[in-house]
Write a protein that holds these residues in place. Structure first.
Motif, PDB file in Angstrom:
ATOM      1  N   GLY A 190     -73.291  21.312  92.045  1.00 50.11           N
ATOM      2  CA  GLY A 190     -71.877  21.551  91.749  1.00 50.11           C
ATOM      3  C   GLY A 190     -71.598  21.674  90.263  1.00 50.11           C
ATOM      4  N   ASP A 191     -72.552  21.258  89.434  1.00 49.12           N
ATOM      5  CA  ASP A 191     -72.357  21.329  87.974  1.00 49.12           C
ATOM      6  C   ASP A 191     -72.230  22.766  87.471  1.00 49.12           C
ATOM      7  OD1 ASP A 191     -72.559  18.618  88.025  1.00 49.12           O
ATOM      8  OD2 ASP A 191     -74.290  18.466  86.681  1.00 49.12           O
ATOM      9  N   ALA A 192     -73.060  23.666  87.991  1.00 50.59           N
ATOM     10  CA  ALA A 192     -73.031  25.063  87.525  1.00 50.59           C
ATOM     11  C   ALA A 192     -71.679  25.689  87.850  1.00 50.59           C
ATOM     12  CB  ALA A 192     -74.164  25.863  88.173  1.00 50.59           C
ATOM     13  N   SER A 193     -71.203  25.478  89.073  1.00 53.49           N
ATOM     14  CA  SER A 193     -69.923  26.095  89.454  1.00 53.49           C
ATOM     15  C   SER A 193     -68.746  25.456  88.720  1.00 53.49           C
ATOM     16  CB  SER A 193     -69.716  26.059  90.963  1.00 53.49           C
ATOM     17  OG  SER A 193     -70.042  24.827  91.499  1.00 53.49           O
ATOM     18  N   SER A 194     -68.765  24.140  88.530  1.00 53.85           N
ATOM     19  CA  SER A 194     -67.622  23.534  87.838  1.00 53.85           C
ATOM     20  C   SER A 194     -67.606  23.905  86.354  1.00 53.85           C
ATOM     21  CB  SER A 194     -67.561  22.012  88.033  1.00 53.85           C
ATOM     22  OG  SER A 194     -68.692  21.405  87.521  1.00 53.85           O
ATOM     23  N   ASN A 195     -68.789  24.026  85.752  1.00 54.83           N
ATOM     24  CA  ASN A 195     -68.835  24.466  84.343  1.00 54.83           C
ATOM     25  C   ASN A 195     -68.381  25.914  84.212  1.00 54.83           C
ATOM     26  OD1 ASN A 195     -70.666  25.691  81.874  1.00 54.83           O
ATOM     27  ND2 ASN A 195     -69.825  23.680  81.459  1.00 54.83           N
ATOM     28  N   THR A 196     -68.820  26.745  85.146  1.00 55.62           N
ATOM     29  CA  THR A 196     -68.417  28.167  85.138  1.00 55.62           C
ATOM     30  C   THR A 196     -66.902  28.285  85.238  1.00 55.62           C
ATOM     31  OG1 THR A 196     -70.495  28.852  86.139  1.00 55.62           O
ATOM     32  CG2 THR A 196     -68.641  30.362  86.391  1.00 55.62           C
ATOM     33  N   LYS A 197     -66.318  27.509  86.147  1.00 57.06           N
ATOM     34  CA  LYS A 197     -64.863  27.509  86.346  1.00 57.06           C
ATOM     35  C   LYS A 197     -64.147  27.145  85.043  1.00 57.06           C
ATOM     36  CE  LYS A 197     -61.637  25.757  89.796  1.00 57.06           C
ATOM     37  NZ  LYS A 197     -61.511  24.909  90.991  1.00 57.06           N
ATOM     38  N   LYS A 198     -64.675  26.133  84.365  1.00 57.86           N
ATOM     39  CA  LYS A 198     -64.080  25.666  83.099  1.00 57.86           C
ATOM     40  C   LYS A 198     -64.102  26.769  82.039  1.00 57.86           C
ATOM     41  CE  LYS A 198     -66.058  22.146  80.860  1.00 57.86           C
ATOM     42  NZ  LYS A 198     -66.815  20.864  80.942  1.00 57.86           N
ATOM     43  N   VAL A 199     -65.261  27.442  81.929  1.00 58.35           N
ATOM     44  CA  VAL A 199     -65.398  28.523  80.932  1.00 58.35           C
ATOM     45  C   VAL A 199     -64.457  29.678  81.259  1.00 58.35           C
ATOM     46  CG1 VAL A 199     -66.988  30.254  79.976  1.00 58.35           C
ATOM     47  CG2 VAL A 199     -67.780  27.905  80.333  1.00 58.35           C
ATOM     48  N   LEU A 200     -64.372  30.055  82.535  1.00 61.77           N
ATOM     49  CA  LEU A 200     -63.507  31.175  82.935  1.00 61.77           C
ATOM     50  C   LEU A 200     -62.042  30.869  82.638  1.00 61.77           C
ATOM     51  CD1 LEU A 200     -65.143  32.266  86.335  1.00 61.77           C
ATOM     52  CD2 LEU A 200     -65.453  33.294  84.075  1.00 61.77           C
ATOM     53  N   LYS A 201     -61.652  29.607  82.852  1.00 58.18           N
ATOM     54  CA  LYS A 201     -60.273  29.185  82.549  1.00 58.18           C
ATOM     55  C   LYS A 201     -59.988  29.328  81.064  1.00 58.18           C
ATOM     56  CE  LYS A 201     -58.786  25.930  86.118  1.00 58.18           C
ATOM     57  NZ  LYS A 201     -58.862  24.520  86.527  1.00 58.18           N
ATOM     58  N   LYS A 202     -60.952  28.853  80.269  1.00 56.38           N
ATOM     59  CA  LYS A 202     -60.827  28.891  78.814  1.00 56.38           C
ATOM     60  C   LYS A 202     -60.666  30.320  78.310  1.00 56.38           C
ATOM     61  CE  LYS A 202     -62.900  25.805  75.426  1.00 56.38           C
ATOM     62  NZ  LYS A 202     -64.098  24.967  75.269  1.00 56.38           N
ATOM     63  N   ILE A 203     -61.434  31.246  78.907  1.00 60.27           N
ATOM     64  CA  ILE A 203     -61.381  32.648  78.504  1.00 60.27           C
ATOM     65  C   ILE A 203     -60.067  33.304  78.938  1.00 60.27           C
ATOM     66  CG2 ILE A 203     -62.510  34.917  78.831  1.00 60.27           C
ATOM     67  CD1 ILE A 203     -65.167  33.460  79.066  1.00 60.27           C
TER      68      ILE A 203
END
Ligand SMILES: Nc1ncnc2c1ncn2[C@@H]1O[C@H](COP(=O)(O)OP(=O)(O)O)[C@@H](O)[C@H]1O
Ligand SMILES: [Mg+2]
Length: 140
Positions: free
Chosen positions: A20-33
């Protein structure tokens, strides 16, 4: 295709602690962008399901998320064991997850169908004894 962001995650077999770490980190980056929320939601689903399939079904592998100005490409590639019948694996409700995994709440057999549904473009290639590669493109 202009500037891009590339995220890379190693995913280990049976590592439920970090699942779940990869997907939650990806989500965080996409939000930031500032990616639109519907695209973030779909990207989080495909990345999570791909990640869980590597943890549960594979011998380990890698998830790469490439963010371009007009699209996101999520690639999940593993080192085996490969899928003997990809058409069967793509069917809703089909799962080879053992009882031990089902007791943890996984193995509904909806991962691959949902990954396809949430992608604008979906491809899966698998070779028994070699590995599986799933490539999912989402247009922004
Ligand atoms: N990376 C993979 N390596 C080997 N087998 C896989 C992989 N991903 C999916 N599979 C096979 O496809 C089946 C269906 O996958 P999925 O739809 O995600 O359902 P679930 O993960 O709940 O079993 C799995 O049960 C497994 O047999
Ligand atoms: Mg799955």
């Amino acid at each position: 295709m202009g500037e891009m962001v590339k995220l890379e995650y190693r995913v280990s077999s049976e590592d439920f602690e970090r699942a779940g770490d990869a997907s939650s980190n990806t989500k965080k980056v996409l939000k930031k962008i500032g990616i639109p929320s519907d695209v973030i939601r779909r990207a989080a689903i495909v990345t999570y399901e791909a990640e869980m399939n590597l943890v549960i079904h594979s011998m380990g592998g890698e998830i790469v998320v490439e963010i371009f100005p007009d699209r996101i490409i999520v690639t999940a590639k593993d080192f085996g064991p490969g899928i003997p019948d990809v058409d069967k694996a793509m069917q809703e409700g089909y799962s080879t997850a053992p009882d031990r995994i089902r007791e943890m709440g996984f193995g509904a057999g909806m991962g691959l169908p949902n990954m396809k549904k949430c992608s604008d473009d979906f491809s899966i290639e698998s070779e028994v004894g070699v590995g599986t590669e799933v490539v999912m493109t989402l247009y922004i």
